[in-house]
Write a protein that holds these residues in place. Structure first.
Motif, short mmCIF file in Angstrom:
data_model
loop_
_atom_site.label_atom_id
_atom_site.label_comp_id
_atom_site.label_asym_id
_atom_site.label_seq_id
_atom_site.Cartn_x
_atom_site.Cartn_y
_atom_site.Cartn_z
N UNK A 148 0.34 -1.17 -0.58
CA UNK A 148 0.00 0.28 -0.48
C UNK A 148 0.91 1.14 -0.02
N UNK A 149 0.56 2.34 -0.95
CA UNK A 149 1.56 3.31 -0.90
C UNK A 149 1.30 4.51 0.26
N UNK A 150 0.16 4.11 0.66
CA UNK A 150 0.35 5.04 1.93
C UNK A 150 1.25 4.38 2.98
N UNK A 151 1.74 5.13 4.31
CA UNK A 151 2.24 5.10 5.05
C UNK A 151 2.17 5.49 6.00
N UNK A 152 2.69 5.09 7.89
CA UNK A 152 2.32 6.21 8.76
C UNK A 152 3.64 5.57 9.89
N UNK A 153 4.50 6.69 10.61
CA UNK A 153 4.86 6.92 10.77
C UNK A 153 5.09 8.21 12.35
N UNK A 154 4.58 7.02 13.86
CA UNK A 154 4.54 7.60 14.63
C UNK A 154 5.65 8.13 15.12
N UNK A 155 5.55 9.38 15.42
CA UNK A 155 7.04 9.95 16.56
C UNK A 155 6.60 9.44 17.70
N UNK A 156 7.43 10.26 18.34
CA UNK A 156 7.54 10.66 19.85
C UNK A 156 6.13 8.87 20.53
N UNK A 157 6.55 8.00 20.26
CA UNK A 157 5.72 7.05 20.49
C UNK A 157 5.08 6.74 21.63
N UNK A 158 6.45 6.97 23.06
CA UNK A 158 6.06 6.45 24.37
C UNK A 158 4.15 7.56 24.60
N UNK A 159 4.38 8.70 24.14
CA UNK A 159 3.40 9.59 24.16
C UNK A 159 2.14 9.35 23.28
N UNK A 160 2.33 8.31 21.86
CA UNK A 160 1.46 8.29 21.28
C UNK A 160 -0.42 8.13 20.60
N UNK A 161 -0.30 6.65 22.56
CA UNK A 161 -0.84 5.72 22.44
C UNK A 161 -1.34 6.48 23.98
N UNK A 162 -3.26 5.77 23.65
CA UNK A 162 -3.53 6.38 25.41
C UNK A 162 -3.69 4.91 26.36
N UNK A 163 -4.55 4.74 27.30
CA UNK A 163 -4.39 3.77 28.07
C UNK A 163 -5.21 2.18 27.45
N UNK A 164 -5.76 2.23 26.39
CA UNK A 164 -6.27 1.41 26.00
C UNK A 164 -5.42 0.89 24.75
N UNK A 165 -4.40 1.65 24.23
CA UNK A 165 -3.62 1.13 23.49
C UNK A 165 -4.43 1.62 22.23
N UNK A 166 -4.96 2.42 22.04
CA UNK A 166 -4.82 3.25 20.55
C UNK A 166 -4.84 4.93 20.25
N UNK A 167 -4.09 5.13 19.41
CA UNK A 167 -3.60 5.91 18.93
C UNK A 167 -4.46 7.25 19.60
N UNK A 168 -3.88 8.25 19.76
CA UNK A 168 -4.05 9.33 20.42
C UNK A 168 -4.75 10.43 18.90
N UNK A 169 -4.04 10.32 17.85
CA UNK A 169 -3.99 11.88 17.18
C UNK A 169 -4.96 11.33 16.50
N UNK A 170 -5.78 12.10 15.97
CA UNK A 170 -7.11 12.04 14.77
C UNK A 170 -6.48 11.49 13.36
N UNK A 171 -5.62 12.42 13.29
CA UNK A 171 -5.03 12.39 11.90
C UNK A 171 -4.57 11.15 11.61
N UNK A 172 -3.56 10.74 12.92
CA UNK A 172 -3.39 9.13 12.98
C UNK A 172 -3.60 8.52 12.80
N UNK A 173 -4.74 8.29 12.97
CA UNK A 173 -6.22 7.00 13.29
C UNK A 173 -6.31 7.32 11.93
#
Ligand code: FMN
Length: 187
Positions: A148-173
């Motif tokens: 797939x052409x689209x990809x995602x690199x999640x920076x600042x990973x220690x802060x990127x996930x909420x307590x349920x393990x979901x990504x916090x940033x809407x754009x990343x979701x």
């Protein structure tokens, strides 16, 4: 029949951010009416690939078991860190073992040819492992995978996930949803 996808992390580290990302992707994919399975590469230990070893002992049982799963799948998602800007050794070693024919009747690159794949990454730095995605997608393309052409690199990973393990940033979701839907469509 339901399409089947495997979700892998390129890190076997306990507490791996990429494992967390891969598992989040599993949760997203589960909403899409497909069969999904998380693969922990720690459950499939393989010796460092060596052609002499392969000749003398054949493929390890772990490689044979994982190969069966790949052959049965429509595609796979890899969430992987970059090590020194490239593919992690555990991921490369796994791909090397799976790329080999275990018997003559087997089609070439049966695990990879014409399968769909998506690549994503996470790291604590700002780039999120982005540089490792280029060599990974190039490798996959060369073994016949439709990445797939689209990809995602999640920076600042220690802060990127909420307590349920979901990504916090809407754009990343949104990006993850698009990537997974595309992978499912082409797989
Ligand atoms: C051998 C090695 C090389 C690394 N090289 C990079 C790198 O090039 N870029 C980067 O952002 N992080 C690099 N890191 C740090 C990893 O991104 C970090 O350990 C990350 O948390 C690993 O992913 P994981 O959390 O999924 O295990 C490296 C780590 C190791 C062990």
């Amino acid at each position: 029949m339901q399409k089947k996808f495997l979700f892998l992390s390129g890190s076997t580290r306990k507490g791996s951010f990429n494992t967390q990302l891969a598992k989040y992707c599993v949760d997203v994919a589960k909403t899409q009416n497909v069969d999904v399975e998380f693969i922990d590469l720690a459950d499939y230990p393989m010796p460092l690939f060596n052609q002499d070893l392969e000749k003398e002992e054949g493929a390890p049982a772990s490689a044979r078991a994982l190969k069966e799963k790949f052959i049965a799948a429509n595609g796979f998602l890899i969430a992987s860190p970059e090590y020194n800007s490239t593919i992690t050794p555990v991921l490369k070693n796994t791909i090397d073992w799976l790329s080999r024919k275990y018997d003559e009747s087997e089609p070439r690159l049966a695990c990879f040819s014409d399968k769909a794949a998506a690549v994503v990454s996470a790291a604590s730095g700002s780039l999120g492992g982005l540089r490792g995605l280029d060599p990974l997608r190039l490798l996959l393309a060369h073994i016949g995978v439709n990445v797939v052409g689209k990809q995602l690199a999640v920076g600042f990973a220690p802060q990127a996930f909420d307590e349920n393990g979901a990504l916090k940033t809407e754009q990343q979701v949104e990006t993850i949803n698009t990537i997974i839907k595309t992978m499912i469509r082409i797989g």
